[in-house]
Design a protein around this motif. Sequence first.
Motif, PDB file in Angstrom:
ATOM      1  N   GLU A   1      43.905  10.434  54.031  1.00 39.11           N
ATOM      2  CA  GLU A   1      44.893  10.791  53.015  1.00 39.11           C
ATOM      3  C   GLU A   1      44.243  11.207  51.697  1.00 39.11           C
ATOM      4  OE1 GLU A   1      48.080   8.284  50.503  1.00 39.11           O
ATOM      5  OE2 GLU A   1      48.327   8.177  52.681  1.00 39.11           O
TER       6      GLU A   1
ATOM      7  N   LYS B   1      44.611  14.771  49.657  1.00 37.12           N
ATOM      8  CA  LYS B   1      45.161  14.710  48.299  1.00 37.12           C
ATOM      9  C   LYS B   1      44.219  15.353  47.281  1.00 37.12           C
ATOM     10  CE  LYS B   1      46.992  11.442  44.947  1.00 37.12           C
ATOM     11  NZ  LYS B   1      47.263  10.034  44.658  1.00 37.12           N
TER      12      LYS B   1
ATOM     13  N   THR C   1      38.040  10.828  46.456  1.00 32.01           N
ATOM     14  CA  THR C   1      38.895  10.561  47.612  1.00 32.01           C
ATOM     15  C   THR C   1      39.078   9.070  47.868  1.00 32.01           C
ATOM     16  OG1 THR C   1      37.112  10.498  49.256  1.00 32.01           O
ATOM     17  CG2 THR C   1      38.098  12.663  48.764  1.00 32.01           C
TER      18      THR C   1
END
Length: 81
Positions: A13, A17, A49
């Motif tokens: 994720e 992002k 991240t």
Amino acid sequence: MSRLYVLDVPENEGVVKVAGAEPDVEIAKVGPYFRITRPEEIVIDRRATGCRHAVWYSSLAGLEDSKVAQHDKDALRVVDR
């Protein structure tokens, strides 16, 4: 055009992002993957991240007409082939 694929799992994720926060990045869902596309090179900072090293080095699932210019503890940089 630089294009890479990342598996759609919770561990990745942060990668999606951070990549999506860059200008001119297009993110599309393709089957179980996210396709990340940008007209210029794609640069993703590992620390931004929040990924640990094991997840970081396994996050790249594939490339399309692109090549990896850098994939180390600092960043992933994908450029047009």
